[in-house]
Design a protein around this motif. Structure first.
Motif, PDB file in Angstrom:
ATOM      1  N   SER A  14     -55.926 117.450 -27.216  1.00 57.99           N
ATOM      2  CA  SER A  14     -56.300 118.171 -28.410  1.00 57.99           C
ATOM      3  C   SER A  14     -57.580 119.149 -28.195  1.00 57.99           C
ATOM      4  CB  SER A  14     -56.717 117.306 -29.715  1.00 57.99           C
ATOM      5  OG  SER A  14     -58.081 116.445 -29.041  1.00 57.99           O
ATOM      6  N   MET A  15     -58.145 118.667 -27.032  1.00 62.34           N
ATOM      7  CA  MET A  15     -59.495 119.713 -26.690  1.00 62.34           C
ATOM      8  C   MET A  15     -59.087 120.684 -25.534  1.00 62.34           C
ATOM      9  SD  MET A  15     -62.702 116.908 -26.704  1.00 62.34           S
ATOM     10  CE  MET A  15     -61.816 115.824 -25.614  1.00 62.34           C
ATOM     11  N   ALA A  16     -57.807 120.463 -24.965  1.00 59.84           N
ATOM     12  CA  ALA A  16     -57.398 121.386 -23.643  1.00 59.84           C
ATOM     13  C   ALA A  16     -56.775 122.755 -24.315  1.00 59.84           C
ATOM     14  CB  ALA A  16     -56.210 120.834 -23.047  1.00 59.84           C
ATOM     15  N   PRO A  17     -56.977 123.704 -23.394  1.00 62.02           N
ATOM     16  CA  PRO A  17     -56.179 125.200 -23.878  1.00 62.02           C
ATOM     17  C   PRO A  17     -54.707 124.578 -24.090  1.00 62.02           C
ATOM     18  CG  PRO A  17     -57.523 125.017 -21.727  1.00 62.02           C
ATOM     19  CD  PRO A  17     -57.448 123.896 -21.949  1.00 62.02           C
ATOM     20  N   GLU A  18     -54.064 125.905 -24.792  1.00 63.66           N
ATOM     21  CA  GLU A  18     -52.663 125.560 -24.933  1.00 63.66           C
ATOM     22  C   GLU A  18     -51.927 125.353 -23.788  1.00 63.66           C
ATOM     23  OE1 GLU A  18     -48.992 128.022 -27.643  1.00 63.66           O
ATOM     24  OE2 GLU A  18     -50.945 129.006 -27.232  1.00 63.66           O
ATOM     25  N   LEU A  19     -51.036 124.303 -23.989  1.00 65.57           N
ATOM     26  CA  LEU A  19     -50.131 123.835 -22.912  1.00 65.57           C
ATOM     27  C   LEU A  19     -49.173 124.791 -22.445  1.00 65.57           C
ATOM     28  CD1 LEU A  19     -49.456 120.050 -23.608  1.00 65.57           C
ATOM     29  CD2 LEU A  19     -51.208 121.138 -22.047  1.00 65.57           C
ATOM     30  N   LYS A  20     -48.757 125.288 -21.480  1.00 63.28           N
ATOM     31  CA  LYS A  20     -48.028 126.303 -21.141  1.00 63.28           C
ATOM     32  C   LYS A  20     -46.792 125.728 -20.034  1.00 63.28           C
ATOM     33  CE  LYS A  20     -49.397 130.166 -23.308  1.00 63.28           C
ATOM     34  NZ  LYS A  20     -48.500 130.842 -24.069  1.00 63.28           N
ATOM     35  N   GLN A  21     -47.249 125.420 -18.882  1.00 60.65           N
ATOM     36  CA  GLN A  21     -46.596 124.722 -17.816  1.00 60.65           C
ATOM     37  C   GLN A  21     -45.903 123.540 -18.224  1.00 60.65           C
ATOM     38  OE1 GLN A  21     -45.639 126.760 -15.145  1.00 60.65           O
ATOM     39  NE2 GLN A  21     -47.134 128.499 -15.714  1.00 60.65           N
ATOM     40  N   LEU A  22     -44.638 123.481 -19.331  1.00 62.26           N
ATOM     41  CA  LEU A  22     -44.370 122.274 -19.730  1.00 62.26           C
ATOM     42  C   LEU A  22     -43.673 121.368 -18.678  1.00 62.26           C
ATOM     43  CD1 LEU A  22     -43.714 120.601 -22.214  1.00 62.26           C
ATOM     44  CD2 LEU A  22     -41.700 121.860 -22.697  1.00 62.26           C
ATOM     45  N   ALA A  23     -42.541 121.933 -18.185  1.00 60.08           N
ATOM     46  CA  ALA A  23     -41.895 121.139 -17.316  1.00 60.08           C
ATOM     47  C   ALA A  23     -42.824 120.531 -15.924  1.00 60.08           C
ATOM     48  CB  ALA A  23     -40.693 121.984 -16.348  1.00 60.08           C
ATOM     49  N   LYS A  24     -43.568 121.202 -15.475  1.00 64.92           N
ATOM     50  CA  LYS A  24     -44.437 120.852 -14.472  1.00 64.92           C
ATOM     51  C   LYS A  24     -45.265 119.676 -14.876  1.00 64.92           C
ATOM     52  CE  LYS A  24     -44.816 125.245 -11.878  1.00 64.92           C
ATOM     53  NZ  LYS A  24     -45.486 126.233 -11.508  1.00 64.92           N
ATOM     54  N   ILE A  25     -45.927 119.608 -16.075  1.00 62.37           N
ATOM     55  CA  ILE A  25     -46.716 118.816 -16.733  1.00 62.37           C
ATOM     56  C   ILE A  25     -45.817 117.334 -17.084  1.00 62.37           C
ATOM     57  CG2 ILE A  25     -47.668 117.874 -18.917  1.00 62.37           C
ATOM     58  CD1 ILE A  25     -48.578 120.574 -19.441  1.00 62.37           C
ATOM     59  N   LEU A  26     -44.665 117.545 -17.685  1.00 59.87           N
ATOM     60  CA  LEU A  26     -43.810 116.449 -17.747  1.00 59.87           C
ATOM     61  C   LEU A  26     -43.448 115.753 -16.179  1.00 59.87           C
ATOM     62  CD1 LEU A  26     -41.283 117.749 -20.322  1.00 59.87           C
ATOM     63  CD2 LEU A  26     -43.198 116.360 -20.444  1.00 59.87           C
ATOM     64  N   ALA A  27     -42.997 116.559 -15.092  1.00 63.80           N
ATOM     65  CA  ALA A  27     -42.701 116.069 -13.868  1.00 63.80           C
ATOM     66  C   ALA A  27     -43.907 115.117 -13.657  1.00 63.80           C
ATOM     67  CB  ALA A  27     -42.590 117.240 -12.967  1.00 63.80           C
ATOM     68  N   VAL A  28     -45.164 115.692 -13.348  1.00 62.35           N
ATOM     69  CA  VAL A  28     -46.379 115.251 -12.871  1.00 62.35           C
ATOM     70  C   VAL A  28     -46.392 113.727 -13.473  1.00 62.35           C
ATOM     71  CG1 VAL A  28     -48.932 114.899 -12.871  1.00 62.35           C
ATOM     72  CG2 VAL A  28     -47.577 117.063 -12.198  1.00 62.35           C
ATOM     73  N   THR A  29     -46.397 113.740 -15.158  1.00 63.34           N
ATOM     74  CA  THR A  29     -46.510 112.592 -15.962  1.00 63.34           C
ATOM     75  C   THR A  29     -45.382 111.565 -15.543  1.00 63.34           C
ATOM     76  OG1 THR A  29     -45.279 113.508 -17.694  1.00 63.34           O
ATOM     77  CG2 THR A  29     -47.758 113.556 -17.549  1.00 63.34           C
ATOM     78  N   MET A  30     -44.181 111.863 -15.288  1.00 65.70           N
ATOM     79  CA  MET A  30     -43.049 110.917 -14.978  1.00 65.70           C
ATOM     80  C   MET A  30     -43.395 110.460 -13.627  1.00 65.70           C
ATOM     81  SD  MET A  30     -39.700 113.177 -16.469  1.00 65.70           S
ATOM     82  CE  MET A  30     -38.623 112.017 -15.801  1.00 65.70           C
ATOM     83  N   CYS A  31     -43.932 110.951 -12.830  1.00 64.77           N
ATOM     84  CA  CYS A  31     -44.179 110.727 -11.279  1.00 64.77           C
ATOM     85  C   CYS A  31     -45.610 109.592 -11.553  1.00 64.77           C
ATOM     86  CB  CYS A  31     -44.533 111.549 -10.380  1.00 64.77           C
ATOM     87  SG  CYS A  31     -43.146 112.633  -9.878  1.00 64.77           S
ATOM     88  N   ALA A  32     -46.520 109.977 -12.312  1.00 62.10           N
ATOM     89  CA  ALA A  32     -47.324 109.112 -12.666  1.00 62.10           C
ATOM     90  C   ALA A  32     -47.020 107.784 -13.014  1.00 62.10           C
ATOM     91  CB  ALA A  32     -48.367 109.701 -13.478  1.00 62.10           C
ATOM     92  N   ILE A  33     -46.016 107.597 -14.191  1.00 57.53           N
ATOM     93  CA  ILE A  33     -45.619 106.560 -14.585  1.00 57.53           C
ATOM     94  C   ILE A  33     -44.821 105.644 -13.789  1.00 57.53           C
ATOM     95  CG2 ILE A  33     -43.889 105.528 -16.385  1.00 57.53           C
ATOM     96  CD1 ILE A  33     -44.493 108.142 -18.011  1.00 57.53           C
ATOM     97  N   GLY A  34     -44.004 106.456 -12.779  1.00 57.20           N
ATOM     98  CA  GLY A  34     -43.317 105.746 -11.918  1.00 57.20           C
ATOM     99  C   GLY A  34     -44.289 104.903 -10.674  1.00 57.20           C
ATOM    100  N   LEU A  35     -45.226 105.717 -10.357  1.00 56.84           N
ATOM    101  CA  LEU A  35     -45.974 105.144  -9.380  1.00 56.84           C
ATOM    102  C   LEU A  35     -47.090 103.791  -9.979  1.00 56.84           C
ATOM    103  CD1 LEU A  35     -47.608 108.458  -7.732  1.00 56.84           C
ATOM    104  CD2 LEU A  35     -45.998 106.688  -6.779  1.00 56.84           C
ATOM    105  N   ALA A  36     -47.208 104.102 -11.216  1.00 53.04           N
ATOM    106  CA  ALA A  36     -48.112 103.065 -11.951  1.00 53.04           C
ATOM    107  C   ALA A  36     -47.394 101.830 -12.091  1.00 53.04           C
ATOM    108  CB  ALA A  36     -48.678 103.640 -13.389  1.00 53.04           C
ATOM    109  N   LEU A  37     -45.890 102.019 -12.412  1.00 51.75           N
ATOM    110  CA  LEU A  37     -45.017 100.836 -12.496  1.00 51.75           C
ATOM    111  C   LEU A  37     -45.025 100.147 -11.082  1.00 51.75           C
ATOM    112  CD1 LEU A  37     -42.233 102.010 -14.925  1.00 51.75           C
ATOM    113  CD2 LEU A  37     -44.116 100.351 -15.237  1.00 51.75           C
ATOM    114  N   CYS A  38     -44.866 100.880 -10.257  1.00 53.95           N
ATOM    115  CA  CYS A  38     -44.991 100.409  -8.638  1.00 53.95           C
ATOM    116  C   CYS A  38     -46.176  99.678  -8.443  1.00 53.95           C
ATOM    117  CB  CYS A  38     -44.377 101.381  -7.882  1.00 53.95           C
ATOM    118  SG  CYS A  38     -42.971 101.996  -7.618  1.00 53.95           S
TER     119      CYS A  38
END
Length: 425
Positions: free
Chosen positions: A282-306
């Motif tokens: 909500s406080m961040a600038p407008e999100l632009k790099q959508l796919a890159k954000i999703l890729a990073v978060t999916m990797c973060a979820i995978g690493l956290a589950l591990c």
């Protein structure tokens, strides 16, 4: 008519206030309802009744609800839907005491079915009306703050509900819920919906069959590769997340015997992570790099589950599980916020308003299918292999799917404001 920034901010304030009150009281009511049924029937199913009814209602209503939302003015739909919920709750309040024991399930099932039909209509109607409430530059803030309000409510409402239930009883929670509905109705009536001319013509156009109208939404969805990919990712995530919904209680309480407090800390960390993630968005600038954000978060979820799985395998110390496990689950929650909110923003900036009801209804229905499938699958797996290795395997699967599928879309960005406005008019 263009919506100015001041009006957008006012609409956001009203929406977030309504969402916070509705979700907070709604979660407390659901918790109290489960306790009431548990005491009345003695069945462990009491707390899972809504999880059975919700997917059934959602699947049955996917075609008519999507068409309804795309045919009539959204404010009228939202007001009528909320009014139906109020009437259903009032009738439930005056009839539930005429039943006892297992008989209480009869009015409860009927009420929940009506309630979830209304909720699905409201959710689809709200998703389709975002462009009528705020201008495009405020969509990110509206989505993130609304999600933050829901996360805040989910974090604290069970604690308050558990404390109040002993003091005031179930009937008081019905009153709380009715009051929340009336407040939400007043706020909704005060909101201004800016309808586009195209939407009005659509509502007055020739009548088609229900299935014919719905196919238009499916055709749009199937023709949009990245949107179709995002929905597939959402299905996969809902399936994988069952490993935490099923696995955390089973491993922490039943297998490692670390107690309910440890489980409560881990569950709260997930909600706090989602709250923090949405506040950051909500406080961040407008999100632009959508796919890159999703890729990073999916990797973060995978690493956290591990990490969670490795923690359960390597160290069973209560203190370590509480501290390190909470950080891991917090990471999952924050990552989910950075998945869900940008996905919602992308849909609202991409899908034409006249098709949004059908597309969002389809997306919600598909998600509802994957949740029970994942729950059944992981319940079976943990019954025979109660081990943290299941978390590690799920995390590796998440990393593998991300690595195999995301590179194809890695340069996809969020649509520009002007482009999205032209698409939706």
């Amino acid at each position: 008519m263009k919506i100015n920034n001041h009006e957008s901010n006012v609409q956001i304030l009203k929406d977030v206030s309504s969402n916070l009150i509705s979700t907070f009281c709604g979660d407390m009511f659901s918790f109290a309802l489960g306790l009431m049924l548990l005491h009345a029937t003695g069945m462990s199913l009491s707390f899972g009744l809504s999880m059975i009814i919700m997917p059934i209602v959602t699947l049955i209503g996917v075609v008519p609800i999507g068409n309804l939302v795309d045919t009539y003015p959204h404010k009228h739909i939202l007001v009528i839907s909320l009014f139906v919920r109020i009437i259903a709750l009032f009738i439930y309040a005056i009839t539930i005491h005429h039943f006892s024991g297992m008989g209480k399930l009869i009015p409860t099932i009927i009420f929940l079915a009506i309630n979830y039909v209304s909720v699905n209509v409201s959710n689809s109607g709200y998703t389709a009306s975002v462009h009528e409430l705020v201008n495009t530059s405020h969509i990110q803030r509206l989505n993130s703050l609304s999600q933050a309000a829901s996360s805040f409510a989910s974090t604290f409402s069970p604690v308050i509900a558990a404390s109040l239930y002993v003091l005031v009883g179930f009937q008081s929670f019905i009153i709380f819920q009715l009051a929340a509905h009336f407040i939400a109705l007043v706020i909704l009536l005060s909101m201004h919906f800016h309808y586009a001319n195209a939407s009005k013509k659509e509502a007055l156009g020739p009548h088609e069959s229900q299935l014919g109208k719905f196919k238009l939404g499916l055709q749009y969805l199937m023709s949009h590769k990245f949107l179709r990919y995002l929905i597939c990712v959402a299905l996969f995530l809902n399936f994988i997340f069952a490993v935490t919904n099923v696995g955390l209680p089973f491993i922490v309480v039943q297998h490692l015997h670390l107690g309910n407090i440890t489980l409560g800390i881990l569950n709260s960390s997930d909600a706090v992570g989602m709250l923090a993630g949405n506040l950051i968005i909500s406080m961040a600038p407008e999100l632009k790099q959508l796919a890159k954000i999703l890729a990073v978060t999916m990797c973060a979820i995978g690493l956290a589950l591990c990490g969670i799985g490795g923690l359960f395998v390597a160290n069973q110390s209560e203190l370590v599980v509480r501290i390190v496990g909470a950080l891991m689950v917090f990471t999952v929650g924050m990552s989910v916020a950075f998945m869900n909110t940008p996905f919602g923003i992308y849909m609202q900036k991409t899908v034409p308003t006249k098709l949004m009801g059908r597309v969002s209804s389809t997306e919600m229905s598909l998600n509802m299918i994957s949740i029970p499938i994942g729950t059944v699958f992981y319940s079976f797996i943990f019954q025979f292999f109660p081990n943290g290795i299941i978390f590690i395997a799920s995390g590796m699967l998440m990393l593998g799917v991300t690595g195999l599928t995301m590179p194809k879309f890695i340069h996809t960005q969020m649509p520009d404001q002007d482009e999205s406005l032209e698409t939706n008019q």
